[in-house]
Write a protein that holds these residues in place. Sequence first.
Motif, PDB file in Angstrom:
ATOM      1  N   ALA A 117       3.994  -8.203  -1.915  1.00  0.00           N
ATOM      2  CA  ALA A 117       3.964  -6.728  -2.076  1.00  0.00           C
ATOM      3  C   ALA A 117       4.955  -6.110  -3.137  1.00  0.00           C
ATOM      4  O   ALA A 117       5.985  -6.548  -3.287  1.00  0.00           O
ATOM      5  CB  ALA A 117       4.561  -6.390  -0.559  1.00  0.00           C
ATOM      6  N   MET A 118       4.391  -4.980  -3.623  1.00  0.00           N
ATOM      7  CA  MET A 118       5.194  -4.170  -4.472  1.00  0.00           C
ATOM      8  C   MET A 118       6.017  -3.068  -4.099  1.00  0.00           C
ATOM      9  O   MET A 118       5.222  -2.167  -3.456  1.00  0.00           O
ATOM     10  CB  MET A 118       4.306  -3.880  -5.634  1.00  0.00           C
ATOM     11  N   PRO A 119       7.262  -2.951  -3.939  1.00  0.00           N
ATOM     12  CA  PRO A 119       7.916  -1.818  -3.207  1.00  0.00           C
ATOM     13  C   PRO A 119       7.514  -0.695  -4.083  1.00  0.00           C
ATOM     14  O   PRO A 119       7.894  -0.584  -5.019  1.00  0.00           O
ATOM     15  CB  PRO A 119       9.243  -2.045  -3.049  1.00  0.00           C
ATOM     16  N   VAL A 120       7.157   0.438  -3.391  1.00  0.00           N
ATOM     17  CA  VAL A 120       7.090   1.850  -3.771  1.00  0.00           C
ATOM     18  C   VAL A 120       8.064   2.722  -2.976  1.00  0.00           C
ATOM     19  O   VAL A 120       7.486   3.079  -2.039  1.00  0.00           O
ATOM     20  CB  VAL A 120       5.689   2.244  -3.935  1.00  0.00           C
ATOM     21  N   GLY A 121       9.295   3.064  -3.300  1.00  0.00           N
ATOM     22  CA  GLY A 121       9.995   4.134  -2.513  1.00  0.00           C
ATOM     23  C   GLY A 121      10.301   3.219  -1.215  1.00  0.00           C
ATOM     24  O   GLY A 121      10.739   2.399  -1.349  1.00  0.00           O
ATOM     25  N   ARG A 122       9.820   3.987  -0.055  1.00  0.00           N
ATOM     26  CA  ARG A 122      10.081   3.427   1.255  1.00  0.00           C
ATOM     27  C   ARG A 122       8.939   2.661   1.922  1.00  0.00           C
ATOM     28  O   ARG A 122       9.203   2.117   2.969  1.00  0.00           O
ATOM     29  CB  ARG A 122      10.428   4.596   2.449  1.00  0.00           C
ATOM     30  N   GLN A 123       7.872   2.502   0.844  1.00  0.00           N
ATOM     31  CA  GLN A 123       6.627   1.422   1.236  1.00  0.00           C
ATOM     32  C   GLN A 123       6.598   0.275   0.347  1.00  0.00           C
ATOM     33  O   GLN A 123       7.207   0.374  -0.531  1.00  0.00           O
ATOM     34  CB  GLN A 123       5.722   2.503   1.673  1.00  0.00           C
ATOM     35  N   ALA A 124       5.409  -0.109   0.541  1.00  0.00           N
ATOM     36  CA  ALA A 124       4.836  -1.269  -0.433  1.00  0.00           C
ATOM     37  C   ALA A 124       3.267  -1.213  -0.570  1.00  0.00           C
ATOM     38  O   ALA A 124       2.606  -0.800   0.476  1.00  0.00           O
ATOM     39  CB  ALA A 124       5.441  -2.358   0.139  1.00  0.00           C
ATOM     40  N   ILE A 125       2.927  -1.894  -1.501  1.00  0.00           N
ATOM     41  CA  ILE A 125       1.536  -2.086  -1.857  1.00  0.00           C
ATOM     42  C   ILE A 125       1.186  -3.518  -1.657  1.00  0.00           C
ATOM     43  O   ILE A 125       1.974  -4.076  -2.514  1.00  0.00           O
ATOM     44  CB  ILE A 125       1.041  -1.332  -3.150  1.00  0.00           C
ATOM     45  N   GLY A 126       0.419  -3.972  -0.789  1.00  0.00           N
ATOM     46  CA  GLY A 126       0.116  -5.286  -0.830  1.00  0.00           C
ATOM     47  C   GLY A 126      -0.697  -5.768  -1.799  1.00  0.00           C
ATOM     48  O   GLY A 126      -1.782  -5.343  -2.208  1.00  0.00           O
ATOM     49  N   LEU A 127      -0.521  -6.895  -2.471  1.00  0.00           N
ATOM     50  CA  LEU A 127      -0.935  -7.472  -3.708  1.00  0.00           C
ATOM     51  C   LEU A 127      -1.391  -8.785  -3.649  1.00  0.00           C
ATOM     52  O   LEU A 127      -0.680  -9.723  -2.792  1.00  0.00           O
ATOM     53  CB  LEU A 127      -0.011  -7.399  -4.975  1.00  0.00           C
ATOM     54  N   LEU A 128      -2.018  -9.442  -4.268  1.00  0.00           N
ATOM     55  CA  LEU A 128      -2.507 -10.574  -4.533  1.00  0.00           C
ATOM     56  C   LEU A 128      -2.264 -11.268  -5.933  1.00  0.00           C
ATOM     57  O   LEU A 128      -2.646 -10.787  -7.141  1.00  0.00           O
ATOM     58  CB  LEU A 128      -3.937 -11.120  -4.374  1.00  0.00           C
ATOM     59  N   ALA A 129      -1.079 -11.978  -6.266  1.00  0.00           N
ATOM     60  CA  ALA A 129      -0.784 -12.414  -7.645  1.00  0.00           C
ATOM     61  C   ALA A 129      -1.484 -13.805  -7.866  1.00  0.00           C
ATOM     62  O   ALA A 129      -1.515 -14.946  -7.084  1.00  0.00           O
ATOM     63  CB  ALA A 129       0.734 -12.666  -7.604  1.00  0.00           C
ATOM     64  N   GLU A 130      -2.128 -13.961  -8.942  1.00  0.00           N
ATOM     65  CA  GLU A 130      -2.574 -15.134  -9.541  1.00  0.00           C
ATOM     66  C   GLU A 130      -1.938 -15.799 -10.491  1.00  0.00           C
ATOM     67  O   GLU A 130      -0.886 -15.207 -11.530  1.00  0.00           O
ATOM     68  CB  GLU A 130      -3.787 -14.675 -10.533  1.00  0.00           C
ATOM     69  N   SER A 131      -1.483 -17.122 -10.223  1.00  0.00           N
ATOM     70  CA  SER A 131      -0.416 -17.822 -10.812  1.00  0.00           C
ATOM     71  C   SER A 131      -1.132 -19.078 -11.424  1.00  0.00           C
ATOM     72  O   SER A 131      -1.862 -19.824 -10.734  1.00  0.00           O
ATOM     73  CB  SER A 131       0.668 -18.279  -9.848  1.00  0.00           C
ATOM     74  N   HIS A 132      -0.735 -19.398 -12.687  1.00  0.00           N
ATOM     75  CA  HIS A 132      -1.148 -20.664 -13.389  1.00  0.00           C
ATOM     76  C   HIS A 132       0.209 -21.399 -13.825  1.00  0.00           C
ATOM     77  O   HIS A 132       1.071 -21.071 -14.354  1.00  0.00           O
ATOM     78  CB  HIS A 132      -1.571 -20.240 -14.657  1.00  0.00           C
ATOM     79  N   MET A 133       0.119 -22.625 -13.376  1.00  0.00           N
ATOM     80  CA  MET A 133       1.301 -23.655 -13.442  1.00  0.00           C
ATOM     81  C   MET A 133       2.681 -22.809 -13.261  1.00  0.00           C
ATOM     82  O   MET A 133       3.653 -22.808 -14.066  1.00  0.00           O
ATOM     83  CB  MET A 133       1.184 -24.013 -14.706  1.00  0.00           C
ATOM     84  N   GLY A 134       2.747 -21.963 -12.201  1.00  0.00           N
ATOM     85  CA  GLY A 134       3.988 -21.148 -11.795  1.00  0.00           C
ATOM     86  C   GLY A 134       3.972 -20.122 -12.496  1.00  0.00           C
ATOM     87  O   GLY A 134       5.248 -19.592 -12.474  1.00  0.00           O
ATOM     88  N   ARG A 135       3.199 -19.525 -13.164  1.00  0.00           N
ATOM     89  CA  ARG A 135       3.494 -18.290 -14.037  1.00  0.00           C
ATOM     90  C   ARG A 135       2.374 -17.149 -13.529  1.00  0.00           C
ATOM     91  O   ARG A 135       1.354 -17.357 -14.003  1.00  0.00           O
ATOM     92  CB  ARG A 135       3.307 -18.571 -15.499  1.00  0.00           C
ATOM     93  N   PRO A 136       3.057 -16.174 -12.982  1.00  0.00           N
ATOM     94  CA  PRO A 136       2.282 -15.069 -12.697  1.00  0.00           C
ATOM     95  C   PRO A 136       1.302 -14.512 -13.929  1.00  0.00           C
ATOM     96  O   PRO A 136       1.884 -14.166 -14.905  1.00  0.00           O
ATOM     97  CB  PRO A 136       3.133 -13.978 -11.936  1.00  0.00           C
ATOM     98  N   THR A 137      -0.050 -14.280 -13.844  1.00  0.00           N
ATOM     99  CA  THR A 137      -0.597 -13.786 -14.856  1.00  0.00           C
ATOM    100  C   THR A 137      -1.360 -12.551 -14.609  1.00  0.00           C
ATOM    101  O   THR A 137      -1.863 -11.911 -15.480  1.00  0.00           O
ATOM    102  CB  THR A 137      -1.713 -14.894 -15.432  1.00  0.00           C
ATOM    103  N   LYS A 138      -1.829 -12.238 -13.313  1.00  0.00           N
ATOM    104  CA  LYS A 138      -2.815 -11.289 -12.990  1.00  0.00           C
ATOM    105  C   LYS A 138      -2.247 -10.853 -11.421  1.00  0.00           C
ATOM    106  O   LYS A 138      -2.043 -11.675 -10.897  1.00  0.00           O
ATOM    107  CB  LYS A 138      -4.265 -11.647 -13.023  1.00  0.00           C
ATOM    108  N   VAL A 139      -2.562  -9.587 -11.241  1.00  0.00           N
ATOM    109  CA  VAL A 139      -2.275  -8.874 -10.034  1.00  0.00           C
ATOM    110  C   VAL A 139      -3.447  -8.090  -9.459  1.00  0.00           C
ATOM    111  O   VAL A 139      -3.951  -7.262 -10.500  1.00  0.00           O
ATOM    112  CB  VAL A 139      -0.940  -7.775 -10.039  1.00  0.00           C
TER     113      VAL A 139
END
Length: 303
Positions: A117-139
Amino acid sequence: MKPKKTELDAHSAKNQQLDIAAVRERLKATKGREYWRSLEELAGTPEFDEYLHREFPEHASVWDNSVDRRGFLRLMGASLALAGLGACTTQPPEKIIPYVRPPEQLVPGKPLFFATAMPVGRQAIGLLAESHMGRPTKVEGNPSHPASLGATDAWSQASVLGLYDPDRAQVISYQGRIRSWSAFQLAASSEVTSLKNTGGQGLRILTESISSPTLRGQIQDLVTLYPQARWHRWEPAHEDSRTRGTIQAFGRPLNYYYRLDRARVVVSLGSDLLCEPMTGVRYARDFMQKRRISDTSKAEMNR
């Protein structure tokens, strides 16, 4: 003001008197389609041929024939050779050590997806992070999160770039000078010792609105450790007016949400519902749901 005459205008004025008879005779001698750009070109006057002796007569420079084609090729060959020699640098030796116990489900070349989740103010946006070998590459958006339903905004898409920003601090600096990690630990330990003696008196923590339970818990533990410390929260663009409005209407502070997926007509006065920082992603998706026609017998869209 009169417009400035160009060279072409001066040439046209100089050759206004054309031999029309010669032009007609030349047209009779042509066979098939023939194109020209002006009557001067059709007439083939010597003045017009002189004017077109270069491709760009107004801006072309005099050709310097000091370097022929053979010399140009030699120069280009030497440039490519020097570029190749510059790339043949000795790289420092690096060791490639395989995993003794590789992390679970880690396969080279196969991405893993993590719910975050990415915090925005007092709330958050639910996300899915794509990771390659431990490195996030896409959201991308998390379809199971009620605040996004699989959608994202520009800030969420660009958040992954912050991990690879070359302008991020690479070293510890103090007053513009680079310091070592041991120097930082020494300075921090002396400050911690003085805070323990005074119970954290004089320590102030200034943050924005925090919706992360982990960060909130860490700050609370720090305030508990130093009872005299104070935690201040401030938002330059706060929503206190919304909170006061719900207290006046319902007797207690509430968060309200619009159901744009059920509205037929949306009227907004002084508010851009689809671009709000906290709820704009959900509102934009709900608004577009009413503009997708699934039943042709009820082809009615919102507006």
